[in-house]
Design a protein around this motif. Structure first.
Motif, mmCIF file in Angstrom:
data_model
loop_
_atom_site.group_PDB
_atom_site.id
_atom_site.type_symbol
_atom_site.label_atom_id
_atom_site.label_comp_id
_atom_site.label_asym_id
_atom_site.label_seq_id
_atom_site.Cartn_x
_atom_site.Cartn_y
_atom_site.Cartn_z
ATOM 1 N N THR A 23 8.602 -41.100 -26.301
ATOM 2 C CA THR A 23 7.975 -42.266 -26.930
ATOM 3 C C THR A 23 6.659 -41.874 -27.599
ATOM 4 O O THR A 23 6.316 -42.398 -28.658
ATOM 5 C CB THR A 23 7.725 -43.372 -25.884
ATOM 6 O OG1 THR A 23 8.966 -43.690 -25.250
ATOM 7 C CG2 THR A 23 7.143 -44.616 -26.530
ATOM 8 N N ALA A 24 5.939 -40.938 -27.013
ATOM 9 C CA ALA A 24 4.642 -40.510 -27.547
ATOM 10 C C ALA A 24 4.765 -39.545 -28.725
ATOM 11 O O ALA A 24 3.776 -39.255 -29.395
ATOM 12 C CB ALA A 24 3.809 -39.857 -26.444
ATOM 13 N N LEU A 25 5.960 -39.068 -28.983
ATOM 14 C CA LEU A 25 6.168 -38.141 -30.086
ATOM 15 C C LEU A 25 5.844 -38.827 -31.408
ATOM 16 O O LEU A 25 6.317 -39.924 -31.689
ATOM 17 C CB LEU A 25 7.621 -37.659 -30.097
ATOM 18 C CG LEU A 25 7.990 -36.615 -31.124
ATOM 19 C CD1 LEU A 25 7.256 -35.307 -30.851
ATOM 20 C CD2 LEU A 25 9.498 -36.400 -31.109
ATOM 21 N N PHE A 73 -0.943 -32.884 -33.165
ATOM 22 C CA PHE A 73 -0.089 -33.109 -34.324
ATOM 23 C C PHE A 73 1.318 -33.513 -33.902
ATOM 24 O O PHE A 73 2.101 -33.973 -34.725
ATOM 25 C CB PHE A 73 -0.022 -31.856 -35.203
ATOM 26 C CG PHE A 73 -1.325 -31.513 -35.817
ATOM 27 C CD1 PHE A 73 -1.800 -32.211 -36.917
ATOM 28 C CD2 PHE A 73 -2.115 -30.505 -35.282
ATOM 29 C CE1 PHE A 73 -3.025 -31.905 -37.481
ATOM 30 C CE2 PHE A 73 -3.341 -30.188 -35.846
ATOM 31 C CZ PHE A 73 -3.796 -30.892 -36.951
ATOM 32 N N ALA A 74 1.637 -33.327 -32.638
ATOM 33 C CA ALA A 74 2.975 -33.628 -32.146
ATOM 34 C C ALA A 74 3.054 -34.934 -31.357
ATOM 35 O O ALA A 74 4.024 -35.662 -31.466
ATOM 36 C CB ALA A 74 3.474 -32.479 -31.273
ATOM 37 N N PHE A 75 2.008 -35.230 -30.573
ATOM 38 C CA PHE A 75 2.058 -36.376 -29.668
ATOM 39 C C PHE A 75 0.853 -37.292 -29.860
ATOM 40 O O PHE A 75 -0.233 -36.833 -30.173
ATOM 41 C CB PHE A 75 2.069 -35.895 -28.212
ATOM 42 C CG PHE A 75 3.285 -35.108 -27.841
ATOM 43 C CD1 PHE A 75 4.431 -35.749 -27.403
ATOM 44 C CD2 PHE A 75 3.290 -33.721 -27.918
ATOM 45 C CE1 PHE A 75 5.559 -35.015 -27.055
ATOM 46 C CE2 PHE A 75 4.402 -32.975 -27.575
ATOM 47 C CZ PHE A 75 5.548 -33.632 -27.143
ATOM 48 N N ASP A 76 1.082 -38.573 -29.606
ATOM 49 C CA ASP A 76 -0.007 -39.551 -29.567
ATOM 50 C C ASP A 76 -0.633 -39.436 -28.184
ATOM 51 O O ASP A 76 -0.011 -39.795 -27.187
ATOM 52 C CB ASP A 76 0.540 -40.955 -29.798
ATOM 53 C CG ASP A 76 -0.516 -42.032 -29.661
ATOM 54 O OD1 ASP A 76 -1.721 -41.703 -29.585
ATOM 55 O OD2 ASP A 76 -0.139 -43.218 -29.635
ATOM 56 N N THR A 81 -3.465 -46.081 -27.468
ATOM 57 C CA THR A 81 -2.139 -46.247 -28.065
ATOM 58 C C THR A 81 -1.041 -45.435 -27.387
ATOM 59 O O THR A 81 0.132 -45.693 -27.610
ATOM 60 C CB THR A 81 -2.174 -45.842 -29.551
ATOM 61 O OG1 THR A 81 -2.632 -44.489 -29.655
ATOM 62 C CG2 THR A 81 -3.094 -46.749 -30.355
ATOM 63 N N SER A 82 -1.383 -44.483 -26.582
ATOM 64 C CA SER A 82 -0.391 -43.561 -26.026
ATOM 65 C C SER A 82 0.417 -44.180 -24.888
ATOM 66 O O SER A 82 -0.141 -44.820 -23.999
ATOM 67 C CB SER A 82 -1.067 -42.290 -25.510
ATOM 68 O OG SER A 82 -0.085 -41.404 -25.028
ATOM 69 N N PRO A 83 1.725 -43.937 -24.882
ATOM 70 C CA PRO A 83 2.562 -44.383 -23.761
ATOM 71 C C PRO A 83 2.583 -43.373 -22.610
ATOM 72 O O PRO A 83 3.263 -43.586 -21.619
ATOM 73 C CB PRO A 83 3.950 -44.487 -24.398
ATOM 74 C CG PRO A 83 3.938 -43.445 -25.464
ATOM 75 C CD PRO A 83 2.520 -43.411 -25.990
ATOM 76 N N LEU A 84 1.823 -42.293 -22.746
ATOM 77 C CA LEU A 84 1.812 -41.259 -21.710
ATOM 78 C C LEU A 84 1.128 -41.771 -20.445
ATOM 79 O O LEU A 84 0.230 -42.608 -20.505
ATOM 80 C CB LEU A 84 1.089 -40.010 -22.218
ATOM 81 C CG LEU A 84 1.780 -39.281 -23.366
ATOM 82 C CD1 LEU A 84 0.882 -38.201 -23.931
ATOM 83 C CD2 LEU A 84 3.110 -38.692 -22.899
ATOM 84 N N PRO A 85 1.533 -41.258 -19.288
ATOM 85 C CA PRO A 85 0.892 -41.665 -18.028
ATOM 86 C C PRO A 85 -0.605 -41.335 -18.036
ATOM 87 O O PRO A 85 -1.035 -40.359 -18.652
ATOM 88 C CB PRO A 85 1.618 -40.816 -16.976
ATOM 89 C CG PRO A 85 2.901 -40.405 -17.608
ATOM 90 C CD PRO A 85 2.624 -40.312 -19.076
ATOM 91 N N ALA A 86 -1.376 -42.136 -17.338
ATOM 92 C CA ALA A 86 -2.826 -41.955 -17.289
ATOM 93 C C ALA A 86 -3.213 -40.563 -16.790
ATOM 94 O O ALA A 86 -4.179 -39.976 -17.271
ATOM 95 C CB ALA A 86 -3.452 -43.033 -16.401
ATOM 96 N N ASP A 87 -2.449 -40.008 -15.850
ATOM 97 C CA ASP A 87 -2.753 -38.669 -15.336
ATOM 98 C C ASP A 87 -2.598 -37.596 -16.409
ATOM 99 O O ASP A 87 -3.326 -36.606 -16.409
ATOM 100 C CB ASP A 87 -1.860 -38.323 -14.145
ATOM 101 C CG ASP A 87 -2.226 -39.091 -12.888
ATOM 102 O OD1 ASP A 87 -3.322 -39.685 -12.862
ATOM 103 O OD2 ASP A 87 -1.420 -39.100 -11.948
ATOM 104 N N PRO A 93 -7.791 -32.906 -23.165
ATOM 105 C CA PRO A 93 -9.098 -33.047 -23.817
ATOM 106 C C PRO A 93 -8.952 -33.549 -25.250
ATOM 107 O O PRO A 93 -7.908 -33.365 -25.878
ATOM 108 C CB PRO A 93 -9.655 -31.617 -23.799
ATOM 109 C CG PRO A 93 -8.456 -30.751 -23.793
ATOM 110 C CD PRO A 93 -7.405 -31.498 -23.026
ATOM 111 N N PHE A 94 -9.983 -34.190 -25.751
ATOM 112 C CA PHE A 94 -9.996 -34.582 -27.167
ATOM 113 C C PHE A 94 -10.050 -33.324 -28.024
ATOM 114 O O PHE A 94 -10.516 -32.275 -27.564
ATOM 115 C CB PHE A 94 -11.196 -35.479 -27.464
ATOM 116 C CG PHE A 94 -11.070 -36.857 -26.876
ATOM 117 C CD1 PHE A 94 -10.087 -37.733 -27.309
ATOM 118 C CD2 PHE A 94 -11.936 -37.277 -25.883
ATOM 119 C CE1 PHE A 94 -9.968 -39.000 -26.776
ATOM 120 C CE2 PHE A 94 -11.833 -38.546 -25.337
ATOM 121 C CZ PHE A 94 -10.839 -39.414 -25.789
ATOM 122 N N PRO A 95 -9.605 -33.409 -29.269
ATOM 123 C CA PRO A 95 -9.597 -32.215 -30.126
ATOM 124 C C PRO A 95 -10.954 -31.526 -30.256
ATOM 125 O O PRO A 95 -11.021 -30.314 -30.358
ATOM 126 C CB PRO A 95 -9.131 -32.751 -31.477
ATOM 127 C CG PRO A 95 -8.370 -33.984 -31.161
ATOM 128 C CD PRO A 95 -9.025 -34.564 -29.933
#
Length: 111
Positions: A23-25, A73-76, A81-87, A93-95
């Motif tokens: 989903t985060a892709l 560049f690959a994942f949100d 906005t990201s659907p990734l787990p909080a962990d 890290p930020f870019p």
């Protein structure tokens, strides 16, 4: 891509729901991502979501070790906005951040 072909994520990555990585892709990353997936999983059947979770773990590892920013560049990966787990978000890290020491080593040091 050769490094990804031999990469195996830590066992803890299996605890994260694989579907969140698919989903985060980011849609614009498909050719880039497909090239990596083909390098590691050329004929292997299996879950695309699990393959993407493995790719995320690899790109995050490369972010820490080599400051390679391909992950973004690959994942949100941004919290809002990201659907990734909080962990997962917490260890990404930020870019613009150094991201040193690597998250796994920071955890080992604090244990």
């Amino acid at each position: 891509m050769e490094a990804f072909a031999s990469f195996e994520p830590d066992e803890e990555w299996k605890d994260f729901p694989a579907s969140a990585f698919e989903t985060a892709l980011m849609a614009s990353s498909k050719p880039f991502v497909e090239a990596f997936l083909q390098a590691k999983f050329p004929h292997e059947s299996g879950s695309r979501s699990e393959h993407l979770r493995c790719l995320y773990a690899f790109l995050l590892e490369r972010r820490y070790r080599e400051k390679l920013n391909l992950l973004y560049f690959a994942f949100d990966v941004f919290e809002e906005t990201s659907p990734l787990p909080a962990d997962v978000i917490a260890r990404t890290p930020f870019p613009h951040e150094d991201g040193v020491p690597a998250f796994r080593y920071a955890l080992q040091a604090s244990s």
